[in-house]
Design a protein around this motif. Structure first.
Motif, PDB file in Angstrom:
ATOM      1  N   SER A   1      -7.502 -14.572  20.299  1.00 30.69           N
ATOM      2  CA  SER A   1      -6.391 -13.838  20.910  1.00 30.69           C
ATOM      3  C   SER A   1      -5.604 -13.215  19.773  1.00 30.69           C
ATOM      4  N   ASP A   2      -5.553 -11.890  19.738  1.00 31.17           N
ATOM      5  CA  ASP A   2      -5.127 -11.261  18.496  1.00 31.17           C
ATOM      6  C   ASP A   2      -4.370  -9.960  18.763  1.00 31.17           C
ATOM      7  N   PHE A   3      -3.470  -9.647  17.845  1.00 33.14           N
ATOM      8  CA  PHE A   3      -2.700  -8.403  17.913  1.00 33.14           C
ATOM      9  C   PHE A   3      -2.043  -8.187  16.557  1.00 33.14           C
ATOM     10  N   PRO A   4      -1.662  -6.952  16.225  1.00 31.73           N
ATOM     11  CA  PRO A   4      -1.032  -6.698  14.929  1.00 31.73           C
ATOM     12  C   PRO A   4       0.443  -7.087  14.929  1.00 31.73           C
ATOM     13  N   SER A   5       0.885  -7.665  13.814  1.00 33.94           N
ATOM     14  CA  SER A   5       2.299  -7.994  13.669  1.00 33.94           C
ATOM     15  C   SER A   5       3.135  -6.752  13.413  1.00 33.94           C
ATOM     16  N   MET A   6       2.581  -5.795  12.667  1.00 36.83           N
ATOM     17  CA  MET A   6       3.310  -4.568  12.354  1.00 36.83           C
ATOM     18  C   MET A   6       2.697  -3.407  13.121  1.00 36.83           C
ATOM     19  N   GLU A   7       3.559  -2.515  13.574  1.00 35.69           N
ATOM     20  CA  GLU A   7       3.088  -1.393  14.384  1.00 35.69           C
ATOM     21  C   GLU A   7       2.256  -0.420  13.564  1.00 35.69           C
ATOM     22  N   LEU A   8       2.696  -0.107  12.331  1.00 32.55           N
ATOM     23  CA  LEU A   8       2.026   0.894  11.499  1.00 32.55           C
ATOM     24  C   LEU A   8       1.469   0.212  10.254  1.00 32.55           C
ATOM     25  N   ARG A   9       0.180   0.475   9.971  1.00 25.84           N
ATOM     26  CA  ARG A   9      -0.511  -0.200   8.874  1.00 25.84           C
ATOM     27  C   ARG A   9      -1.553   0.757   8.303  1.00 25.84           C
ATOM     28  N   GLY A  10      -1.664   0.809   6.981  1.00 25.62           N
ATOM     29  CA  GLY A  10      -2.713   1.667   6.430  1.00 25.62           C
ATOM     30  C   GLY A  10      -2.420   2.151   5.030  1.00 25.62           C
ATOM     31  N   SER A  11      -2.668   3.438   4.787  1.00 24.91           N
ATOM     32  CA  SER A  11      -2.532   3.990   3.440  1.00 24.91           C
ATOM     33  C   SER A  11      -1.898   5.372   3.506  1.00 24.91           C
ATOM     34  N   ILE A  12      -1.251   5.740   2.390  1.00 24.54           N
ATOM     35  CA  ILE A  12      -0.682   7.073   2.241  1.00 24.54           C
ATOM     36  C   ILE A  12      -1.211   7.664   0.942  1.00 24.54           C
ATOM     37  N   GLU A  13      -1.909   8.745   1.040  1.00 26.77           N
ATOM     38  CA  GLU A  13      -2.394   9.430  -0.162  1.00 26.77           C
ATOM     39  C   GLU A  13      -1.213  10.209  -0.720  1.00 26.77           C
ATOM     40  N   GLY A  14      -0.379   9.516  -1.497  1.00 22.09           N
ATOM     41  CA  GLY A  14       0.882  10.093  -1.925  1.00 22.09           C
ATOM     42  C   GLY A  14       1.088  10.090  -3.421  1.00 22.09           C
ATOM     43  N   PHE A  15       0.011  10.071  -4.199  1.00 24.56           N
ATOM     44  CA  PHE A  15       0.110   9.960  -5.650  1.00 24.56           C
ATOM     45  C   PHE A  15       0.046  11.325  -6.319  1.00 24.56           C
ATOM     46  N   TYR A  16       0.414  11.352  -7.611  1.00 25.59           N
ATOM     47  CA  TYR A  16       0.254  12.530  -8.463  1.00 25.59           C
ATOM     48  C   TYR A  16      -1.118  12.481  -9.136  1.00 25.59           C
ATOM     49  N   GLY A  17      -1.642  13.663  -9.451  1.00 25.80           N
ATOM     50  CA  GLY A  17      -2.947  13.728 -10.099  1.00 25.80           C
ATOM     51  C   GLY A  17      -4.010  14.239  -9.146  1.00 25.80           C
ATOM     52  N   PRO A  18      -5.283  14.225  -9.589  1.00 23.41           N
ATOM     53  CA  PRO A  18      -6.356  14.769  -8.753  1.00 23.41           C
ATOM     54  C   PRO A  18      -6.401  14.096  -7.387  1.00 23.41           C
ATOM     55  N   PRO A  19      -6.267  14.869  -6.304  1.00 22.45           N
ATOM     56  CA  PRO A  19      -6.345  14.265  -4.966  1.00 22.45           C
ATOM     57  C   PRO A  19      -7.747  13.751  -4.683  1.00 22.45           C
ATOM     58  N   TRP A  20      -7.849  12.955  -3.645  1.00 23.51           N
ATOM     59  CA  TRP A  20      -9.163  12.476  -3.212  1.00 23.51           C
ATOM     60  C   TRP A  20     -10.015  13.649  -2.733  1.00 23.51           C
ATOM     61  N   THR A  21     -11.316  13.485  -2.843  1.00 22.86           N
ATOM     62  CA  THR A  21     -12.241  14.470  -2.303  1.00 22.86           C
ATOM     63  C   THR A  21     -12.379  14.259  -0.795  1.00 22.86           C
ATOM     64  N   THR A  22     -12.998  15.215  -0.146  1.00 27.48           N
ATOM     65  CA  THR A  22     -13.237  15.072   1.296  1.00 27.48           C
ATOM     66  C   THR A  22     -14.087  13.840   1.587  1.00 27.48           C
ATOM     67  N   ASP A  23     -15.126  13.614   0.792  1.00 24.85           N
ATOM     68  CA  ASP A  23     -15.969  12.433   1.007  1.00 24.85           C
ATOM     69  C   ASP A  23     -15.169  11.144   0.857  1.00 24.85           C
ATOM     70  N   GLU A  24     -14.277  11.106  -0.118  1.00 22.86           N
ATOM     71  CA  GLU A  24     -13.453   9.914  -0.309  1.00 22.86           C
ATOM     72  C   GLU A  24     -12.513   9.708   0.872  1.00 22.86           C
ATOM     73  N   ARG A  25     -11.959  10.783   1.381  1.00 24.14           N
ATOM     74  CA  ARG A  25     -11.060  10.639   2.539  1.00 24.14           C
ATOM     75  C   ARG A  25     -11.826  10.192   3.776  1.00 24.14           C
ATOM     76  N   LEU A  26     -12.996  10.738   3.981  1.00 22.04           N
ATOM     77  CA  LEU A  26     -13.813  10.275   5.106  1.00 22.04           C
ATOM     78  C   LEU A  26     -14.137   8.791   4.957  1.00 22.04           C
ATOM     79  N   ASP A  27     -14.438   8.389   3.743  1.00 27.33           N
ATOM     80  CA  ASP A  27     -14.715   6.976   3.469  1.00 27.33           C
ATOM     81  C   ASP A  27     -13.482   6.126   3.776  1.00 27.33           C
ATOM     82  N   GLN A  28     -12.312   6.628   3.421  1.00 27.39           N
ATOM     83  CA  GLN A  28     -11.081   5.889   3.680  1.00 27.39           C
ATOM     84  C   GLN A  28     -10.845   5.696   5.180  1.00 27.39           C
ATOM     85  N   MET A  29     -11.169   6.715   5.994  1.00 30.35           N
ATOM     86  CA  MET A  29     -10.998   6.586   7.450  1.00 30.35           C
ATOM     87  C   MET A  29     -11.882   5.465   8.003  1.00 30.35           C
ATOM     88  N   ASP A  30     -13.128   5.420   7.550  1.00 27.96           N
ATOM     89  CA  ASP A  30     -14.032   4.360   8.012  1.00 27.96           C
ATOM     90  C   ASP A  30     -13.531   2.993   7.568  1.00 27.96           C
TER      91      ASP A  30
END
Length: 646
Positions: free
Chosen positions: A170-199
């Motif tokens: 019996s399970d549910f999340p304690s926090m409503e929003l959970r995950g990652s924010i690509e919010g750094f300086y420098g070379p952004p992630w590639t499309t393949d990396e972002r797709l990988d992050q979604m999975d």
């Protein structure tokens, strides 16, 4: 004679003997076998217990679905069964009652699922689920479609080649929003990396990805300009992949560096940018106003409207913009989630004119992000979160700057340590928590895995257990490879702050082992070398184990230069121990040769640099510093002393 007939004969003999001596007949039953422990599930469920014996996996199974069954959950369950050896999965609307295994998937309120879940509580939380595996039936019921998908992710961890663990979850999340924010300086992630992050986020039951790369010009410097068609196509693919994984793709645009708050044309340009992403399917939006100056205006019209630049006037201008976006765009677009924002004062607990203006006049629906008591805080406590919520007039949404490595103190580092020093109970005081990862997307997953574990169930979070599960996840479930992952994590354990003191130490395991080595060496060099030699060998072979055993090729790409450096440092350790043995044996030539090999390996490791395509902070990669270099330096000194005495 069969075993059963033998048992009957022995029992009868015992009864006759007991009768002959006048004793009451007693038969001692064999002790019942204890059920096997349930597999460890990550993120840690709110409740998991044995429901009975494991449910065998046959060659054929029925999967019972209906129109309310989540398509992504259905696809995931089908893949899980076939991957574990079920050759035929019959998808149908009603169970036949004749299948050796029946899997029920859909809303927890569906009558057949509700019956099969009896004895397992069904949570009433959003994204919650109940799962029960017992007596040839596996029921997966979600409180919503995302809950069904998360039930499937739990099933994946309860199944092996032979059976489904007989579990009640019996399970549910304690926090409503959970995950990652690509919010750094420098070379952004590639499309393949972002797709990988979604999975990946889907696998760890995280529901949020915020697109906010500082070096995407259309996010920040060229925020008014529409995305080119090819870039929109890429973003559309990401939105689609996020949807399959039940991840909210949150689009952020950061206009603060050049916006004229009082100019209707700028408000129109901002909402036009948001509209272009809404048309792709985006339903979550953010307007970050971080890392900008609020002591000057970008246009004379703002000074005329809001007065001389300062904290209060800056907040007033920002509130006007944000409220307009929330009221005129978000609230008028079907399915859009509340607007998110990052305040210019995002990392402290000082009550200022800026915060007072936001607290008093920012639309209550707008979600405010906060990084803690500093840009990179050493801890986050319930008291701090409560104070932040009071300052901003709402629960805050934590943007946690870990394992991000885009600032000076992180140069040359991978930050791999598991999440720590965030207090249980934060789920009562936060609307959510997202990680700001490294420029290296796949390498970030070790830490983000543990952060997702915490945000799902902060009161059930165990750092040691989560670290092991993260290592096993990266290792594809292979314990031997996971051991090597954890050695590599220890070599890259440092978590710096903006100050001189890190909030997680470097190499706590290796550091302690080397301290013990040198202490023992003072009185018993041979014992010290004998005890430490296996660790040196382990470090030397760790890169080869990871390269051969980790299925995640993106991780191996991200970590490649650190793995190569580890090979050389491991060789330096081994040669250093050889030099010490030779010194103890008064083998002058052997000591000199081993020292030279050690120094060569250490110098080679020290010359390996960060890939400029991966990171804007160039320079040498750092591994287990200063412990490895200190070892080499000390061996050199001991050899020098021995040479002088010989």
């Amino acid at each position: 004679m069969t075993a059963r007939r033998t048992l009957k004969a022995c029992t009868a003999a015992a009864l006759l003997l007991a009768a002959s001596i006048g004793a009451a007949p007693t038969v001692t039953a064999a002790p019942a076998a204890k059920p096997r422990p349930l597999p460890t599930v990550s993120p840690t469920p709110q409740h998991i217990a044995r429901a009975g014996a494991d449910v065998p996996l046959p060659a054929r199974a029925e999967l019972v679905v209906d129109d309310a069954t989540d398509p992504a959950a259905r696809a995931r369950v089908t893949a899980i069964l076939t991957d574990r050896g079920v050759r035929a999965v019959d998808v149908r609307a009603k169970a036949s009652g004749r299948a050796p295994l029946t899997v029920l998937l859909g809303p927890a309120t569906r009558p057949d699922i509700a019956r099969a879940l009896r004895g397992t509580d069904v949570p009433d939380h959003a994204e919650g689920y109940a799962l029960r595996a017992a007596k040839g039936t596996v029921a997966l019921g979600g409180t919503d479609a995302t809950g069904q998908f998360y039930a499937a992710q739990t099933l994946r961890q309860l199944v092996n080649r032979h059976a489904v663990a007989g579990a009640s979850v019996s399970d549910f999340p304690s926090m409503e929003l959970r995950g990652s924010i690509e919010g750094f300086y420098g070379p952004p992630w590639t499309t393949d990396e972002r797709l990988d992050q979604m999975d990946f986020l889907g696998e760890v039951k995280s529901n949020t990805y915020v697109y906010a790369p500082k070096d995407d010009p259309y996010h920040r410097d060229k925020w008014r300009a529409p995305y080119p068609a090819d870039k929109l196509t890429e973003l559309g693919d990401l939105v689609d992949r996020a949807g399959v994984n039940h991840v909210r793709f949150t689009f952020a645009v950061s206009p603060g560096g050049s916006v004229c708050y009082s100019d209707p044309a700028d408000v129109k340009a901002l909402t036009a940018k948001l509209q272009s992403l809404y048309d792709l399917g985006v339903r979550s939006f953010s307007v970050p106003l971080d890392d900008i100056s609020y002591t000057k205006w970008n246009c004379a019209a703002d000074e005329a409207k809001f007065g001389a630049p300062g904290r209060g006037p800056a907040a007033q201008a920002q509130v006007g913009l944000l409220n307009a976006v929330q009221k005129d765009f978000v609230a008028t677009h079907d399915g859009a989630n509340p607007l998110q924002m990052v305040p210019t004062e995002y990392g402290d607990l000082a009550d200022t004119a800026y915060k007072q203006e936001l607290r008093a006049h920012l639309d209550p629906a707008v979600e405010v992000m906060w990084t803690g008591t500093d840009v990179v805080p050493s801890d986050i406590t319930n008291s701090q979160a409560q104070q932040a919520s009071q300052l901003f007039g709402r629960k805050v949404f934590v943007w946690d700057n870990y394992p991000v490595n885009d600032f000076g103190q992180t140069a040359g580092r991978l930050l791999l340590a598991p999440y720590d020093k965030r207090e249980p109970g934060l789920s009562d005081n936060l609307s959510g928590l997202v990680s700001n990862p490294m420029n290296q997307e796949a390498a970030s997953k070790l830490a983000v895995f543990t952060m997702s574990d915490f945000s799902w169930n902060d009161r059930g979070y165990d750092r040691t257990r989560s670290a092991r599960r993260s290592a096993l996840h990266l290792a594809g479930g292979d314990p031997h490879v996971a051991d090597a992952v954890q050695v590599f994590v220890d070599l890259n354990h440092m978590a710096p702050t903006f100050g001189a003191t890190p909030w997680q130490p470097q190499s706590p395991v290796l550091g302690a082992e080397l301290a013990a080595f040198w202490k023992t060496y003072e009185s018993d060099p041979r014992a010290a070398i004998r005890t430490f030699a296996p660790k040196a060998a382990t470090i030397a072979r760790t890169p080869a184990v990871l390269r051969a055993g980790v299925p995640d090729q993106l991780f191996l790409h991200d970590a490649d230069r650190w793995l190569t450096a580890t090979e050389h440092w491991g060789e330096a350790l081994r040669q250093g121990l050889t030099a010490l043995r030779a010194i103890g044996a008064h083998d002058t030539g052997g000591a000199a040769a081993a020292r030279k090999a050690m120094d060569t390996a250490a110098d080679t490791a020290a010359r390996i640099t960060v890939d400029p395509a991966e990171h804007h902070q160039l320079g040498p990669v750092k591994i287990a510093d200063p412990f490895l270099q200190d070892f080499v330096t000390k061996v050199d000194a001991l050899h020098d002393t021995a040479a002088q005495e010989s």
